[in-house]
Design a protein around this motif. Sequence first.
Motif, mmCIF file in Angstrom:
data_model
loop_
_atom_site.group_PDB
_atom_site.id
_atom_site.type_symbol
_atom_site.label_atom_id
_atom_site.label_comp_id
_atom_site.label_asym_id
_atom_site.label_seq_id
_atom_site.Cartn_x
_atom_site.Cartn_y
_atom_site.Cartn_z
ATOM 1 N N ARG A 1 0.608 10.063 -9.621
ATOM 2 C CA ARG A 1 1.264 9.878 -8.320
ATOM 3 C C ARG A 1 0.778 10.897 -7.304
ATOM 4 N N GLU A 2 0.535 12.113 -7.773
ATOM 5 C CA GLU A 2 0.014 13.137 -6.867
ATOM 6 C C GLU A 2 -1.427 12.840 -6.471
ATOM 7 N N VAL A 3 -2.218 12.352 -7.435
ATOM 8 C CA VAL A 3 -3.597 11.978 -7.120
ATOM 9 C C VAL A 3 -3.611 10.879 -6.061
ATOM 10 N N GLU A 4 -2.749 9.886 -6.219
ATOM 11 C CA GLU A 4 -2.695 8.794 -5.239
ATOM 12 C C GLU A 4 -2.237 9.301 -3.875
ATOM 13 N N ARG A 5 -1.303 10.252 -3.868
ATOM 14 C CA ARG A 5 -0.845 10.801 -2.593
ATOM 15 C C ARG A 5 -1.998 11.501 -1.871
ATOM 16 N N VAL A 6 -2.790 12.259 -2.626
ATOM 17 C CA VAL A 6 -3.929 12.960 -2.025
ATOM 18 C C VAL A 6 -4.965 11.953 -1.531
ATOM 19 N N MET A 7 -5.207 10.905 -2.301
ATOM 20 C CA MET A 7 -6.150 9.872 -1.861
ATOM 21 C C MET A 7 -5.738 9.292 -0.511
ATOM 22 N N LEU A 8 -4.469 8.925 -0.386
ATOM 23 C CA LEU A 8 -3.982 8.345 0.864
ATOM 24 C C LEU A 8 -4.054 9.364 1.996
ATOM 25 N N ASP A 9 -3.786 10.617 1.680
ATOM 26 C CA ASP A 9 -3.856 11.667 2.695
ATOM 27 C C ASP A 9 -5.291 11.839 3.197
ATOM 28 N N VAL A 10 -6.250 11.820 2.275
ATOM 29 C CA VAL A 10 -7.654 11.967 2.633
ATOM 30 C C VAL A 10 -8.129 10.789 3.485
ATOM 31 N N LEU A 11 -7.672 9.597 3.153
ATOM 32 C CA LEU A 11 -8.096 8.407 3.891
ATOM 33 C C LEU A 11 -7.437 8.312 5.260
ATOM 34 N N GLY A 12 -6.285 8.907 5.409
ATOM 35 C CA GLY A 12 -5.611 8.885 6.695
ATOM 36 C C GLY A 12 -4.766 7.644 6.897
ATOM 37 N N PRO A 13 -3.977 7.600 7.981
ATOM 38 C CA PRO A 13 -2.981 6.541 8.177
ATOM 39 C C PRO A 13 -3.532 5.259 8.801
ATOM 40 N N GLY A 14 -4.757 5.264 9.290
ATOM 41 C CA GLY A 14 -5.274 4.102 10.004
ATOM 42 C C GLY A 14 -5.649 2.956 9.091
ATOM 43 N N PRO A 15 -6.012 1.803 9.690
ATOM 44 C CA PRO A 15 -6.443 0.651 8.891
ATOM 45 C C PRO A 15 -7.740 0.958 8.151
ATOM 46 N N LEU A 16 -7.875 0.385 6.951
ATOM 47 C CA LEU A 16 -9.030 0.674 6.107
ATOM 48 C C LEU A 16 -10.128 -0.375 6.227
ATOM 49 N N GLY A 17 -9.837 -1.493 6.857
ATOM 50 C CA GLY A 17 -10.844 -2.540 7.002
ATOM 51 C C GLY A 17 -11.107 -3.248 5.689
ATOM 52 N N GLU A 18 -12.400 -3.457 5.397
ATOM 53 C CA GLU A 18 -12.827 -4.146 4.167
ATOM 54 C C GLU A 18 -13.026 -3.095 3.076
ATOM 55 N N VAL A 19 -12.292 -3.251 1.952
ATOM 56 C CA VAL A 19 -12.274 -2.242 0.896
ATOM 57 C C VAL A 19 -12.877 -2.819 -0.383
ATOM 58 N N LEU A 20 -13.714 -2.024 -1.054
ATOM 59 C CA LEU A 20 -14.271 -2.389 -2.352
ATOM 60 C C LEU A 20 -13.866 -1.338 -3.376
ATOM 61 N N ASP A 21 -13.222 -1.773 -4.453
ATOM 62 C CA ASP A 21 -12.818 -0.889 -5.543
ATOM 63 C C ASP A 21 -13.733 -1.163 -6.726
ATOM 64 N N VAL A 22 -14.631 -0.230 -7.005
ATOM 65 C CA VAL A 22 -15.636 -0.406 -8.057
ATOM 66 C C VAL A 22 -15.069 0.081 -9.385
ATOM 67 N N GLY A 23 -15.120 -0.786 -10.403
ATOM 68 C CA GLY A 23 -14.497 -0.466 -11.680
ATOM 69 C C GLY A 23 -12.990 -0.500 -11.537
ATOM 70 N N THR A 24 -12.485 -1.622 -11.062
ATOM 71 C CA THR A 24 -11.078 -1.688 -10.647
ATOM 72 C C THR A 24 -10.084 -1.516 -11.783
ATOM 73 N N GLY A 25 -10.509 -1.771 -13.025
ATOM 74 C CA GLY A 25 -9.617 -1.536 -14.156
ATOM 75 C C GLY A 25 -8.336 -2.337 -14.066
ATOM 76 N N THR A 26 -7.221 -1.649 -13.996
ATOM 77 C CA THR A 26 -5.920 -2.318 -13.963
ATOM 78 C C THR A 26 -5.597 -2.934 -12.606
ATOM 79 N N GLY A 27 -6.382 -2.618 -11.596
ATOM 80 C CA GLY A 27 -6.083 -3.114 -10.257
ATOM 81 C C GLY A 27 -5.111 -2.252 -9.481
ATOM 82 N N ARG A 28 -4.760 -1.102 -10.024
ATOM 83 C CA ARG A 28 -3.775 -0.237 -9.371
ATOM 84 C C ARG A 28 -4.248 0.243 -7.996
ATOM 85 N N ILE A 29 -5.544 0.565 -7.862
ATOM 86 C CA ILE A 29 -6.041 1.057 -6.576
ATOM 87 C C ILE A 29 -6.025 -0.066 -5.545
ATOM 88 N N LEU A 30 -6.306 -1.282 -5.953
ATOM 89 C CA LEU A 30 -6.171 -2.415 -5.042
ATOM 90 C C LEU A 30 -4.736 -2.530 -4.546
#
Length: 343
Positions: A131-160
Amino acid sequence: MLAALRAAGERTRLRLLALLGRGELTVGELAAVLGQSQPRVSRHLKLLCDAGILDRYPEGTSVFYRLADRGDPAAIARAALEKLADDDPVLVADRARLDAVRRTRAAAADAYFRAAAADWDRTRSLYADEREVERVMLDVLGPGPLGEVLDVGTGTGRILELLAPSARRAVGVDLSTAMLGVARATVDAASRPNVQVRHADMYHLPFAPRAFDLVVFHQVLHYADDPASAVAEAARVLRPGGRVLVVDFAPHDLEFLRAEHAHRRLGFSDREVASWFRAVGLGCAEPRVVPGQPLDVVVWVAARTPGAVRPLDVSRGDAPDAENASLVSSAFSASPRESASPK
């Protein structure tokens, strides 16, 4: 336009479009929902694909169909679907049978995880709170729209699932058909029509250049034989101003992860990751570290800033110069990159 209208203008094909507008399905799944033979359903699907209304994606021994994301024929089909009555008895019954298909998918995913639960739990206990890793990821990406996103090695689909609310479209790819089944169940449960998953190799992504605004590698590259080549392929499909996000382990010495869990690499240094980015013209921001016991997780992000970064000569041990660092910093919208501690 006439070809698209002719293709869509038939009772069974309109039912197919209504189902595929809710997510991707195989011929067998569609045949089960419609109560028709697979050859008959296949003929209808071929007409819709030929008209440019549907896309088809082979995956192992199966082929998945989905309403096309782009093009006038798909736009015509989507406009027609908006006119369908939600309470139409035929469509209501189709949706009920579709729910049963999705429950079957979810049960298969659950069985897969039950079989692997002990190993997954043991590995997860070694590193930082997800949960902390995901919080940092979102913080790094910022609050704006992400546009077209590609998740490489999506695994469980959690990042999607995590990024879909801010994405115009999110695509997850994986080489494992078993994991794609898990990811597809995650996508179904989240009811995100802007999300899809695909069978693909991270070294040979089936996408045109400049197709995505953000490419994510979340706990993937430590399995890779050649992580630098995977990052280079990500850069190929990245748009100007786009970003690559890598989340992985800092260097460690837990050899059992290599022996028992097929980890090819025991973490990565900041210098090594920065060299991958710079070799393909991406400028790397300051990494964020999420401490764990005993494995630290690091979040690296790089941006394609035209003219800001020259290719890196790794053999000379190049490092970012001050001018490049200043130019690259303008491409990131995240808050200051201090190290993060688990809550």
